[in-house]
Design a protein around this motif. Structure first.
Motif, mmCIF file in Angstrom:
data_model
loop_
_atom_site.group_PDB
_atom_site.id
_atom_site.type_symbol
_atom_site.label_atom_id
_atom_site.label_comp_id
_atom_site.label_asym_id
_atom_site.label_seq_id
_atom_site.Cartn_x
_atom_site.Cartn_y
_atom_site.Cartn_z
ATOM 1 N N ILE A 67 -41.131 25.577 11.957
ATOM 2 C CA ILE A 67 -40.067 24.861 11.397
ATOM 3 C C ILE A 67 -39.675 25.540 9.922
ATOM 4 O O ILE A 67 -38.483 25.743 9.655
ATOM 5 C CB ILE A 67 -40.161 23.535 11.322
ATOM 6 C CG1 ILE A 67 -40.073 23.032 12.743
ATOM 7 C CG2 ILE A 67 -39.183 22.710 10.518
ATOM 8 C CD1 ILE A 67 -40.796 21.352 12.797
ATOM 9 N N ILE A 68 -40.586 26.055 8.982
ATOM 10 C CA ILE A 68 -40.336 26.174 7.612
ATOM 11 C C ILE A 68 -40.231 27.832 7.776
ATOM 12 O O ILE A 68 -40.038 28.344 6.641
ATOM 13 C CB ILE A 68 -41.083 26.001 6.699
ATOM 14 C CG1 ILE A 68 -42.768 26.176 7.084
ATOM 15 C CG2 ILE A 68 -40.981 24.309 6.359
ATOM 16 C CD1 ILE A 68 -43.495 25.637 5.819
ATOM 17 N N GLY A 69 -40.165 28.644 9.308
ATOM 18 C CA GLY A 69 -40.074 29.934 9.097
ATOM 19 C C GLY A 69 -41.359 31.046 9.162
ATOM 20 O O GLY A 69 -41.104 32.060 9.374
ATOM 21 N N ASP A 70 -42.557 30.117 9.188
ATOM 22 C CA ASP A 70 -43.483 31.130 9.659
ATOM 23 C C ASP A 70 -43.718 31.574 11.121
ATOM 24 O O ASP A 70 -43.341 30.889 11.712
ATOM 25 C CB ASP A 70 -44.720 30.514 9.020
ATOM 26 C CG ASP A 70 -44.935 30.502 7.449
ATOM 27 O OD1 ASP A 70 -44.158 31.033 6.918
ATOM 28 O OD2 ASP A 70 -45.418 29.405 7.083
ATOM 29 N N THR A 71 -43.701 32.927 11.035
ATOM 30 C CA THR A 71 -44.473 33.290 12.477
ATOM 31 C C THR A 71 -45.802 33.746 12.756
ATOM 32 O O THR A 71 -46.303 34.030 13.736
ATOM 33 C CB THR A 71 -43.312 34.401 13.019
ATOM 34 O OG1 THR A 71 -43.242 35.349 12.267
ATOM 35 C CG2 THR A 71 -41.851 34.054 12.956
ATOM 36 N N GLU A 72 -46.442 33.900 11.663
ATOM 37 C CA GLU A 72 -47.860 34.458 11.551
ATOM 38 C C GLU A 72 -48.237 34.105 10.223
ATOM 39 O O GLU A 72 -47.443 33.826 9.280
ATOM 40 C CB GLU A 72 -47.907 35.850 12.069
ATOM 41 C CG GLU A 72 -47.336 36.969 11.140
ATOM 42 C CD GLU A 72 -47.335 38.447 11.648
ATOM 43 O OE1 GLU A 72 -47.784 39.123 11.022
ATOM 44 O OE2 GLU A 72 -47.150 38.526 12.789
#
Length: 136
Positions: A67-72
């Motif tokens: 939700i806060i933009g992290d993908t890894e």
């Protein structure tokens, strides 16, 4: 023990000998909850949680990081200064948010025996005052 540099996914993938701990780190760093579930053993000690409860809690943290933009994540090894006094914890840090997800990996004779959450280096729930997670 601290790593001088953080570890990123391509570094692990380029390693010739990837052991079960490296595969688990890679699954966590990729936020792949299915692979994490597959790699975790029922007999591991999850301290106050069952394996299912541990995976559900980890999945919830993955979703909040998403939700806060992290993908890894990238990985840093740090000494815990609070709950696991002087033990080494794995701090998985969101690439975009910079917020950590700390896990204590319990080893015995070089074999993983258990996992536990560690909040010494931050946690996504610190943002609860800023996000209504149910809206996402």
């Amino acid at each position: 023990m601290k790593l001088k540099e953080p570890v990123y996914i391509p570094y692990i993938l380029s390693s010739k000998n990837i052991d079960s701990t490296n595969r688990l780190w890679l699954a966590i760093m990729s936020m792949d909850i299915i692979e994490v579930f597959t790699l975790l053993k029922d007999e591991y000690n999850y301290f106050t949680l069952t394996k299912i409860e541990f995976v559900k809690l980890l999945d919830d943290k993955f979703k909040k990081h998403g939700i806060i933009g992290d993908t890894e994540f990238y990985l840093k090894l740090n000494a815990c200064l609070s709950c696991h006094k002087d033990e080494i914890i794995c701090s998985f840090v969101g690439l975009d948010s910079g917020i950590g997800l700390g896990l204590y990996f319990k080893f015995k004779n070089n074999n993983l025996k258990g996992l536990e959450f560690c909040d010494a280096y931050g946690k996504v729930e610190d943002l609860n005052d800023y996000y209504n997670w149910e809206d996402y």
